[in-house]
Design an enzyme around this catalytic site. Structure first.
Site, short mmCIF file in Angstrom:
data_model
loop_
_atom_site.label_atom_id
_atom_site.label_comp_id
_atom_site.label_asym_id
_atom_site.label_seq_id
_atom_site.Cartn_x
_atom_site.Cartn_y
_atom_site.Cartn_z
N GLU A 59 0.85 -1.19 0.00
CA GLU A 59 0.00 0.00 0.00
C GLU A 59 0.88 1.23 0.00
O GLU A 59 1.74 1.40 0.87
CB GLU A 59 -0.92 0.04 1.22
CG GLU A 59 -1.82 1.26 1.18
CD GLU A 59 -2.75 1.41 2.38
OE1 GLU A 59 -3.62 2.31 2.33
OE2 GLU A 59 -2.60 0.65 3.34
N GLU A 80 4.88 4.76 3.98
CA GLU A 80 4.38 6.02 4.54
C GLU A 80 5.57 6.78 5.13
O GLU A 80 6.34 6.22 5.91
CB GLU A 80 3.34 5.74 5.63
CG GLU A 80 2.81 6.96 6.33
CD GLU A 80 2.21 7.97 5.36
OE1 GLU A 80 2.69 9.14 5.36
OE2 GLU A 80 1.29 7.60 4.61
N ASP A 128 10.91 6.44 -0.35
CA ASP A 128 10.13 6.88 -1.51
C ASP A 128 9.48 5.70 -2.22
O ASP A 128 10.14 4.71 -2.56
CB ASP A 128 11.06 7.62 -2.48
CG ASP A 128 10.36 8.03 -3.75
OD1 ASP A 128 9.56 8.99 -3.72
OD2 ASP A 128 10.57 7.35 -4.79
N ASP A 177 -1.50 11.90 -3.04
CA ASP A 177 -1.42 13.36 -3.02
C ASP A 177 -1.87 13.89 -4.38
O ASP A 177 -1.28 13.54 -5.40
CB ASP A 177 0.01 13.80 -2.73
CG ASP A 177 0.11 15.28 -2.38
OD1 ASP A 177 -0.69 16.08 -2.92
OD2 ASP A 177 0.98 15.63 -1.57
N LYS A 221 -2.52 22.02 -7.88
CA LYS A 221 -2.11 23.16 -8.70
C LYS A 221 -1.50 22.66 -10.01
O LYS A 221 -0.73 21.70 -10.03
CB LYS A 221 -1.12 24.02 -7.95
CG LYS A 221 -1.71 24.71 -6.72
CD LYS A 221 -0.71 25.61 -6.03
CE LYS A 221 -1.34 26.30 -4.83
NZ LYS A 221 -0.37 27.15 -4.10
N ASP A 277 -10.31 11.42 -4.46
CA ASP A 277 -11.46 12.32 -4.37
C ASP A 277 -11.24 13.58 -5.22
O ASP A 277 -11.89 14.60 -4.99
CB ASP A 277 -11.78 12.69 -2.92
CG ASP A 277 -10.61 13.33 -2.19
OD1 ASP A 277 -9.47 13.22 -2.68
OD2 ASP A 277 -10.84 13.93 -1.12
N THR A 306 -12.65 5.82 5.68
CA THR A 306 -11.73 6.44 6.63
C THR A 306 -12.12 7.88 6.92
O THR A 306 -12.93 8.48 6.20
CB THR A 306 -10.30 6.42 6.07
OG1 THR A 306 -10.26 7.23 4.87
CG2 THR A 306 -9.87 5.00 5.72
N PHE A 337 -10.27 10.40 6.44
CA PHE A 337 -9.80 11.22 5.32
C PHE A 337 -10.83 11.22 4.20
O PHE A 337 -11.16 12.27 3.64
CB PHE A 337 -8.47 10.66 4.82
CG PHE A 337 -7.85 11.46 3.71
CD1 PHE A 337 -7.00 12.52 3.99
CD2 PHE A 337 -8.14 11.17 2.38
CE1 PHE A 337 -6.44 13.28 2.97
CE2 PHE A 337 -7.58 11.92 1.35
CZ PHE A 337 -6.73 12.97 1.66
N GLU A 338 -11.35 10.05 3.86
CA GLU A 338 -12.35 9.97 2.81
C GLU A 338 -13.63 10.70 3.21
O GLU A 338 -14.25 11.40 2.40
CB GLU A 338 -12.67 8.51 2.50
CG GLU A 338 -13.69 8.33 1.39
CD GLU A 338 -13.94 6.88 1.04
OE1 GLU A 338 -14.79 6.62 0.15
OE2 GLU A 338 -13.30 6.00 1.63
#
Length: 210
Positions: free
Chosen positions: A43, A68, A95, A118, A122, A154, A189, A191-192
């Site tokens: 993940e 992470e 990374d 992420d 922009k 999203d 979650t 965040f979602e």
């Protein structure tokens, strides 16, 4: 880190966290960190581990590697693992693109999860988005035939980019005609939920290695 995070980090980092310098060893092998030879799931961007731990708990015969870089999120993941009795997750803070390319062999990965990467919203930053042709080519090559890459975002324009990039990768085929139905196994979650409350609908995508 808050006190709970710091305590979870202190209790479990030696067991469940793969130190960054460990990957430089000539004989580095993820199996030695899991203590067994089991099918591997990765993940990317596991956050605080809400989805990671829930999905790993439902797959005890698989090893799950969470990538992470935010250490408080890793500590939260350790706390969730402890609470749920989950032992088949390891975390790494290197990374993600480098890990996929340099630490995984071709056709060694059974699933890849990328939930809410992420978005770099922009225009001038969009070249930094993870899901781009070069990365998609390497990631697809690491999946076993029939292995799935499951994604969710999203941000509508990122969903469109994901579908375009993965749809153009010869090693992958879209499991659905366009976006996928929401993957019911993926927990909702915080965040979602925040994204939905802000009026950003979530798009799931599922591709399969040919």
């Amino acid at each position: 880190m808050g006190p709970r995070q710091a305590q979870a980090w202190a209790r479990h980092r030696r067991e469940w966290w793969i130190p960054t310098d460990a990957v430089d060893g000539p004989a580095f092998d993820f199996r030695s960190w899991f203590g067994r030879d089991a099918p591997l799931i990765v993940e990317i961007g596991s956050g605080v581990g809400e989805a990671t731990v829930a999905l790993a708990a439902a797959r005890p015969s698989y090893d799950v590697l969470g990538i992470e870089v935010w250490e408080p999120g890793i500590a939260d993941t350790f706390h969730r693992m402890e609470q749920a009795g989950v032992r088949n997750v390891r975390m790494i803070s290197v990374d993600a693109a480098w890990v996929i390319e340099h630490l995984l062999r071709p056709e060694s990965l059974h699933e890849l999860w990328t939930f809410f990467p992420d978005p770099w919203p922009k225009q001038r930053h969009r070249r930094r988005r993870l899901v781009a042709p070069a990365f998609a080519s390497v990631a697809a090559s690491r999946l076993v035939p029939g292995g799935h890459w499951r994604l969710a975002t999203d941000w509508l324009d990122y969903a469109e980019q994901i579908l375009e990039v993965l749809g153009a990768e010869p090693l992958l085929e879209n499991v659905h005609d366009g976006p996928a139905p929401r993957w019911q196994e993926r927990p909702l979650t915080r965040f979602e939920r925040r994204g939905l409350e802000a009026g950003r609908p979530v798009t799931d995508v599922a591709f399969r290695r040919r």
